[in-house]
Design an enzyme around this catalytic site. Structure first.
Site, PDB file in Angstrom:
ATOM      1  N   HIS A 171       0.840  -1.205   0.000  1.00 57.49           N
ATOM      2  CA  HIS A 171       0.000   0.000   0.000  1.00 57.49           C
ATOM      3  C   HIS A 171       0.874   1.254   0.000  1.00 57.49           C
ATOM      4  O   HIS A 171       0.564   2.252  -0.657  1.00 57.49           O
ATOM      5  CB  HIS A 171      -0.878   0.041   1.251  1.00 57.49           C
ATOM      6  CG  HIS A 171      -1.784  -1.152   1.411  1.00 57.49           C
ATOM      7  ND1 HIS A 171      -1.545  -2.125   2.347  1.00 57.49           N
ATOM      8  CD2 HIS A 171      -2.927  -1.505   0.778  1.00 57.49           C
ATOM      9  CE1 HIS A 171      -2.511  -3.034   2.279  1.00 57.49           C
ATOM     10  NE2 HIS A 171      -3.362  -2.692   1.338  1.00 57.49           N
ATOM     11  N   ASP A 231      -2.995  -7.509  -7.293  1.00 52.10           N
ATOM     12  CA  ASP A 231      -4.330  -7.985  -7.662  1.00 52.10           C
ATOM     13  C   ASP A 231      -4.492  -7.735  -9.164  1.00 52.10           C
ATOM     14  O   ASP A 231      -5.178  -6.800  -9.583  1.00 52.10           O
ATOM     15  CB  ASP A 231      -5.383  -7.232  -6.838  1.00 52.10           C
ATOM     16  CG  ASP A 231      -5.179  -7.446  -5.342  1.00 52.10           C
ATOM     17  OD1 ASP A 231      -5.738  -8.401  -4.808  1.00 52.10           O
ATOM     18  OD2 ASP A 231      -4.407  -6.680  -4.722  1.00 52.10           O
TER      19      ASP A 231
HETATM   20  P1  AMP Z   1      -6.221  -4.155  -0.352  1.00 52.12           P
HETATM   21  O1  AMP Z   1      -6.091  -3.339   0.893  1.00 52.12           O
HETATM   22  O2  AMP Z   1      -5.704  -5.558  -0.218  1.00 52.12           O
HETATM   23  O3  AMP Z   1      -7.587  -4.079  -0.971  1.00 52.12           O
HETATM   24  O4  AMP Z   1      -5.247  -3.485  -1.408  1.00 52.12           O
HETATM   25  C1  AMP Z   1      -5.363  -2.127  -1.745  1.00 52.12           C
HETATM   26  C2  AMP Z   1      -4.469  -1.843  -2.923  1.00 52.12           C
HETATM   27  O5  AMP Z   1      -3.121  -2.146  -2.580  1.00 52.12           O
HETATM   28  C3  AMP Z   1      -4.819  -2.699  -4.155  1.00 52.12           C
HETATM   29  O6  AMP Z   1      -4.708  -1.894  -5.318  1.00 52.12           O
HETATM   30  C4  AMP Z   1      -3.758  -3.763  -4.123  1.00 52.12           C
HETATM   31  O7  AMP Z   1      -3.460  -4.319  -5.392  1.00 52.12           O
HETATM   32  C5  AMP Z   1      -2.572  -2.999  -3.569  1.00 52.12           C
HETATM   33  N1  AMP Z   1      -1.603  -3.937  -2.994  1.00 52.12           N
HETATM   34  C6  AMP Z   1      -1.829  -4.847  -2.016  1.00 52.12           C
HETATM   35  N2  AMP Z   1      -0.712  -5.584  -1.789  1.00 52.12           N
HETATM   36  C7  AMP Z   1       0.222  -5.131  -2.659  1.00 52.12           C
HETATM   37  C8  AMP Z   1       1.587  -5.488  -2.941  1.00 52.12           C
HETATM   38  N3  AMP Z   1       2.199  -6.466  -2.288  1.00 52.12           N
HETATM   39  N4  AMP Z   1       2.237  -4.790  -3.895  1.00 52.12           N
HETATM   40  C9  AMP Z   1       1.622  -3.794  -4.586  1.00 52.12           C
HETATM   41  N5  AMP Z   1       0.354  -3.414  -4.372  1.00 52.12           N
HETATM   42  C10 AMP Z   1      -0.332  -4.064  -3.428  1.00 52.12           C
END
Ligand code: AMP
Length: 280
Positions: free
Chosen positions: A37, A150
Site C-alpha cells: 500500500h 491484484d
Molecule cells: P487491499 O487493501 O488488499 O484491498 O489493497 C489495496 C491496494 O493495494 C490494491 O490496489 C492492491 O493491489 C494494492 N496492494 C496490495 N498488496 C500489494 C503489494 N504487495 N504490492 C503492490 N500493491 C499491493
C-alpha cells in the site's frame, strides 16, 4: 492529515481543493497497510497535489463463507503510516455510510470477471466495481492507484473506467514482495510460521513460470510445470494456475501477446494470490 467518516466531509474537502486548482491522487484500500500500500501512496504523493486514501473493508466483495469478520484492522497504525507519507485525507466510512439498507444499484462486468479469482469468488468483482465506482464518485480523483498484486482487479478497473467513460487515470504499481519473495498481503498475518515458509511456493513457482515462458511458448506446458511444482508443497492446495491475455483475462494457448500468469493457492486455510506479467 484529516480522518473523516462521512461522504459529505470528503466532498466538502475535495470541493475546496478543486477550487484552488489542486490535483487529487486516490488510493483505495481495505487497511492493515503494509509496504505494498505504501508504494501506491508514495506514487500518489509524487504525482498529485493532494492524496486521499480510503480504508474500507467492503462487505459487498466478500462471499458468505469468506473472511470479512476476521479481516485484520488497525486504524491507529494505518493512520500513522499515512501521516508519515504525507497523505492529506483518510476516508474511513462505516458500512452503513456506504450502503443504505435499501441499496440496490450495482456495477457489474462480464468476461474479465468470470475466470481466475471470479470462478471461486463469483460475487467478488461486482462488489469491487460497485465500491470503486462509489469511491470514484465521492473522491473524484484525477488519478487512482492500484497494485499489480491484484492483477485481475487492475485489469477490471481499467476496463470499467474505459467502458463507463470515467475521467480518471488508472496507475498500476508493481508487486511489492518480502525479502524472500512472498508478495506482501494483509492476509499473510493469517499464516502460522510453518505456513509462512510453505507460502514461498507461490513466488518461487511464479518465478519458474516467468523463466520458462522466455523460451517455452506453449502455455499448457508452462502451467503444467508450475502446477507440478506447487504440488511438491504438502501444505499447498491449488485453486487455479492460469495463463491469460493481459487485457481480456481470457485463457491463452501461446505466449504470443502481453499475458499474465496468475495463481491462487490455499496454504492451510489461507487463500493467497500471486502473478507476473509476460511480455511477448
Ligand atoms: P487491499 O487493501 O488488499 O484491498 O489493497 C489495496 C491496494 O493495494 C490494491 O490496489 C492492491 O493491489 C494494492 N496492494 C496490495 N498488496 C500489494 C503489494 N504487495 N504490492 C503492490 N500493491 C499491493
Amino acid at each position: 492529515m484529516k480522518i473523516v467518516k462521512t461522504v459529505n466531509e470528503v466532498r466538502e474537502q475535495v470541493k475546496q481543493w478543486k477550487k484552488q486548482g489542486y490535483t487529487i491522487g486516490f488510493v483505495p484500500t481495505m487497511g492493515y497497510l503494509h509496504e505494498g500500500h505504501q508504494s501506491l501512496m508514495e506514487a500518489a504523493r509524487k504525482e498529485n497535489d493532494k492524496v486521499v486514501v480510503s480504508i474500507f473493508v467492503n462487505p459487498m466483495q466478500f462471499g458468505p463463507t469468506e473472511d470479512l469478520a476476521q479481516y485484520p484492522r488497525d486504524l491507529e497504525r494505518d493512520s500513522a503510516l499515512c501521516e508519515s507519507i504525507g497523505v492529506d485525507l483518510i476516508f474511513h466510512p462505516e458500512p452503513e455510510e456506504m450502503y443504505a439498507p435499501d441499496f440496490c444499484s450495482f456495477v457489474d462486468m462480464t468476461g474479465l470477471t468470470e475466470g481466475l479469482c471470479g470462478k471461486t469468488r463469483p460475487i467478488h468483482f461486482r462488489g469491487v466495481c460497485t465500491v470503486v465506482s462509489k469511491l470514484f464518485h465521492i473522491v473524484t480523483p484525477d488519478r487512482a492507484y492500484f497494485g499489480q498484486k491484484d492483477g485481475q482487479q487492475l485489469a477490471v478497473i481499467r476496463r470499467m473506467v474505459r467502458d463507463l467513460n470515467m475521467d480518471i487515470t488508472i496507475v498500476g504499481c508493481p508487486i511489492i514482495r518480502e525479502a524472500d519473495g512472498l508478495a506482501k498481503s494483509s492476509r499473510n498475518t493469517y499464516l502460522s510460521q510453518e505456513e509462512r515458509t510453505a507460502a514461498l511456493i507461490l513466488s518461487k513457482t511464479i518465478a519458474l513460470g516467468k523463466e520458462m515462458a522466455k523460451t517455452q511458448k506453449d502455455a499448457a506446458t508452462v502451467i503444467a510445470a508450475m502446477k507440478a511444482n506447487i504440488e511438491t508443497e504438502p501444505l499447498a492446495k491449488i485453486d487455479y494456475v492460469e495463463a491469460v491475455d493481459a487485457f481480456s483475462m481470457q485463457p491463452i494457448d501461446t505466449f504470443d501477446r502481453p499475458a499474465m500468469i496468475a495463481m491462487a493457492v490455499y496454504i492451510g486455510k489461507t487463500r493467497l494470490i500471486d502473478n507476473t506479467l509476460i511480455e511477448d
